[in-house]
Design a protein around this motif. Structure first.
Motif, PDB file in Angstrom:
ATOM      1  N   LEU A  29      -8.251  50.366 -10.279  1.00  0.00           N
ATOM      2  CA  LEU A  29      -9.540  50.620  -9.641  1.00  0.00           C
ATOM      3  C   LEU A  29     -10.374  51.520 -10.544  1.00  0.00           C
ATOM      4  CD1 LEU A  29      -8.319  51.330  -5.987  1.00  0.00           C
ATOM      5  CD2 LEU A  29      -9.286  49.210  -6.880  1.00  0.00           C
ATOM      6  N   PRO A  30     -11.697  51.258 -10.674  1.00  0.00           N
ATOM      7  CA  PRO A  30     -12.525  50.359  -9.859  1.00  0.00           C
ATOM      8  C   PRO A  30     -12.739  48.965 -10.453  1.00  0.00           C
ATOM      9  CG  PRO A  30     -13.929  51.716 -11.204  1.00  0.00           C
ATOM     10  CD  PRO A  30     -12.521  52.082 -11.568  1.00  0.00           C
ATOM     11  N   VAL A  31     -11.828  48.493 -11.308  1.00  0.00           N
ATOM     12  CA  VAL A  31     -11.997  47.177 -11.925  1.00  0.00           C
ATOM     13  C   VAL A  31     -11.973  46.098 -10.852  1.00  0.00           C
ATOM     14  CG1 VAL A  31     -11.101  45.559 -13.622  1.00  0.00           C
ATOM     15  CG2 VAL A  31     -10.886  48.014 -14.001  1.00  0.00           C
ATOM     16  N   GLU A  32     -12.990  45.267 -10.797  1.00  0.00           N
ATOM     17  CA  GLU A  32     -13.079  44.218  -9.788  1.00  0.00           C
ATOM     18  C   GLU A  32     -12.365  42.958 -10.259  1.00  0.00           C
ATOM     19  OE1 GLU A  32     -17.123  43.480  -8.800  1.00  0.00           O
ATOM     20  OE2 GLU A  32     -17.378  45.342  -7.682  1.00  0.00           O
ATOM     21  N   GLY A  33     -11.587  42.361  -9.371  1.00  0.00           N
ATOM     22  CA  GLY A  33     -10.989  41.066  -9.652  1.00  0.00           C
ATOM     23  C   GLY A  33      -9.656  41.120 -10.368  1.00  0.00           C
ATOM     24  N   PHE A  34      -9.548  41.860 -11.460  1.00  0.00           N
ATOM     25  CA  PHE A  34      -8.330  41.872 -12.250  1.00  0.00           C
ATOM     26  C   PHE A  34      -7.169  42.507 -11.478  1.00  0.00           C
ATOM     27  CE2 PHE A  34     -11.314  41.358 -15.751  1.00  0.00           C
ATOM     28  CZ  PHE A  34     -10.638  40.456 -16.557  1.00  0.00           C
ATOM     29  N   HIS A  35      -6.058  41.800 -11.435  1.00  0.00           N
ATOM     30  CA  HIS A  35      -4.845  42.329 -10.844  1.00  0.00           C
ATOM     31  C   HIS A  35      -3.665  41.514 -11.358  1.00  0.00           C
ATOM     32  CE1 HIS A  35      -5.946  39.027  -8.124  1.00  0.00           C
ATOM     33  NE2 HIS A  35      -4.641  38.883  -7.962  1.00  0.00           N
ATOM     34  N   THR A  36      -2.472  42.037 -11.174  1.00  0.00           N
ATOM     35  CA  THR A  36      -1.250  41.353 -11.571  1.00  0.00           C
ATOM     36  C   THR A  36      -0.324  41.261 -10.368  1.00  0.00           C
ATOM     37  OG1 THR A  36      -1.419  42.272 -13.799  1.00  0.00           O
ATOM     38  CG2 THR A  36       0.685  41.327 -13.186  1.00  0.00           C
ATOM     39  N   THR A  37       0.195  40.081 -10.107  1.00  0.00           N
ATOM     40  CA  THR A  37       1.186  39.878  -9.056  1.00  0.00           C
ATOM     41  C   THR A  37       2.417  39.220  -9.671  1.00  0.00           C
ATOM     42  OG1 THR A  37       0.197  37.742  -8.470  1.00  0.00           O
ATOM     43  CG2 THR A  37      -0.516  39.661  -7.215  1.00  0.00           C
ATOM     44  N   GLY A  38       3.562  39.504  -9.100  1.00  0.00           N
ATOM     45  CA  GLY A  38       4.784  38.916  -9.630  1.00  0.00           C
ATOM     46  C   GLY A  38       5.894  38.897  -8.612  1.00  0.00           C
ATOM     47  N   VAL A  39       6.817  37.965  -8.783  1.00  0.00           N
ATOM     48  CA  VAL A  39       8.025  37.894  -7.964  1.00  0.00           C
ATOM     49  C   VAL A  39       9.221  37.782  -8.898  1.00  0.00           C
ATOM     50  CG1 VAL A  39       6.900  36.853  -5.955  1.00  0.00           C
ATOM     51  CG2 VAL A  39       7.843  35.386  -7.747  1.00  0.00           C
ATOM     52  N   GLN A  40      10.355  38.276  -8.447  1.00  0.00           N
ATOM     53  CA  GLN A  40      11.567  38.159  -9.242  1.00  0.00           C
ATOM     54  C   GLN A  40      12.779  38.084  -8.344  1.00  0.00           C
ATOM     55  OE1 GLN A  40      11.642  42.634 -10.722  1.00  0.00           O
ATOM     56  NE2 GLN A  40      13.656  41.721 -11.037  1.00  0.00           N
ATOM     57  N   GLY A  41      13.833  37.556  -8.884  1.00  0.00           N
ATOM     58  CA  GLY A  41      15.112  37.517  -8.189  1.00  0.00           C
ATOM     59  C   GLY A  41      16.226  37.747  -9.181  1.00  0.00           C
ATOM     60  N   VAL A  42      17.182  38.555  -8.818  1.00  0.00           N
ATOM     61  CA  VAL A  42      18.346  38.827  -9.662  1.00  0.00           C
ATOM     62  C   VAL A  42      19.599  38.565  -8.825  1.00  0.00           C
ATOM     63  CG1 VAL A  42      19.633  40.589 -10.930  1.00  0.00           C
ATOM     64  CG2 VAL A  42      17.141  40.502 -11.103  1.00  0.00           C
ATOM     65  N   PHE A  43      20.568  37.865  -9.432  1.00  0.00           N
ATOM     66  CA  PHE A  43      21.758  37.459  -8.713  1.00  0.00           C
ATOM     67  C   PHE A  43      22.996  37.809  -9.543  1.00  0.00           C
ATOM     68  CE2 PHE A  43      18.171  34.631  -8.054  1.00  0.00           C
ATOM     69  CZ  PHE A  43      17.994  34.697  -6.684  1.00  0.00           C
ATOM     70  N   THR A  44      24.044  38.202  -8.867  1.00  0.00           N
ATOM     71  CA  THR A  44      25.273  38.579  -9.554  1.00  0.00           C
ATOM     72  C   THR A  44      26.271  37.427  -9.500  1.00  0.00           C
ATOM     73  OG1 THR A  44      26.134  39.587  -7.527  1.00  0.00           O
ATOM     74  CG2 THR A  44      24.937  41.018  -9.054  1.00  0.00           C
ATOM     75  N   GLY A  45      26.986  37.247 -10.607  1.00  0.00           N
ATOM     76  CA  GLY A  45      28.006  36.220 -10.692  1.00  0.00           C
ATOM     77  C   GLY A  45      29.342  36.808 -11.114  1.00  0.00           C
TER      78      GLY A  45
END
Length: 265
Positions: free
Chosen positions: A68-84
């Protein structure tokens, strides 16, 4: 005039999210100035895939970063980590930009550990989508390791973008080395130095203080960017909430939020 003034911090925001710097998601790491190359944890898939080998419980996460106050710019992300049984593995997908320019990336990571050493590899497919211009696509790779010589000390090394990939031009390879020292059960210090081909070295420092099992606070310093970082984490059973902020002399205040859901205790 207002749009011009808002464009200026937006320009700096874009400059610091080029392909070589597009791996800074994770509010727990952001609260410590992204100095966690030697600290395995929820941000390892972005900070150092070698740290994934030390993960003992799988989880899912959602990230949101906004300046902020930058309009529009943003970063979104999803992740998943799994154990084997033999290896841990994970995925991540994130997107940065606004309606005029957007970068997106999807990556897969694999890591294993044994005898105080954890190694990992991450490969990502990234694309740039500027409005009214040609799309850029590329394939990037990160490889890293985490060493634990004694319980209170961890050492990390990661080679970011070892393919020198870029959307329109080749981007520099970055070698990150760092260490984390657990002074006691509540305090951990972290430091990281990034060596970029053709550029000067960059150093960052972080501190985490665990008030109690469910509550912790963090801080960090990024001298190159002249930023001060602060963060907090709250854990409740399988759920985790991380929030961090960072000051910036040109772009304002960065807000980063991460939600975690642990798949099993």
């Amino acid at each position: 005039m207002k749009k011009i003034l808002l464009f200026i911090p937006g320009f700096f925001f874009f400059a610091f999210h080029s392909l070589a710097q597009f791996s800074v998601l994770g509010a727990d790491a952001f609260g410590r100035a992204n100095s966690l190359v030697a600290v395995p944890g929820f941000s390892s898939i972005y900070q150092n895939p070698g740290g994934l080998g030390e993960i003992t419980a799988g989880f899912l996460a959602f990230h949101y970063l906004k300046i902020l106050p930058v309009e529009g710019f943003h970063t979104t992300g999803v992740q998943g980590v799994f154990t084997g049984k033999w290896l841990n593995y994970g995925f991540c997908a994130d997107s940065f930009g606004d309606r005029h320019y957007r970068e997106s990336r999807a990556g897969l990571a694999l890591a294993g550990s044994g005898d105080h050493v954890s190694v990992g590899l991450k490969v990502s497919y990234a694309g740039a989508h500027p409005a009214g211009a040609g799309t850029g696509k590329t394939l990037t790779g990160d490889a890293g390791m985490v060493v634990t010589p004694v319980p209170a000390l961890t050492l990390g090394l990661c080679l970011f973008n070892f393919t020198s990939a870029g959307f329109y031009n080749r981007e520099p390879v970055t070698l990150a080395v760092g260490a984390a020292l657990r002074a006691d059960q509540k305090v951990q210090l972290s430091a990281q130095v990034d060596y970029r081909t053709g550029r000067r070295a960059v150093v960052r420092f972080g501190l985490h203080y665990q008030v109690r099992e469910q509550l912790g606070f963090s801080a960090g310093i990024d001298p190159e960017m002249r930023r001060v970082h602060f963060g907090a984490r709250v854990l409740a059973g399988r759920y985790g909430f991380f929030y961090s902020i960072a000051t910036h002399p040109y772009a304002g205040i960065a807000h980063h939020t991460t939600f975690i859901y642990t798949l099993h205790e």
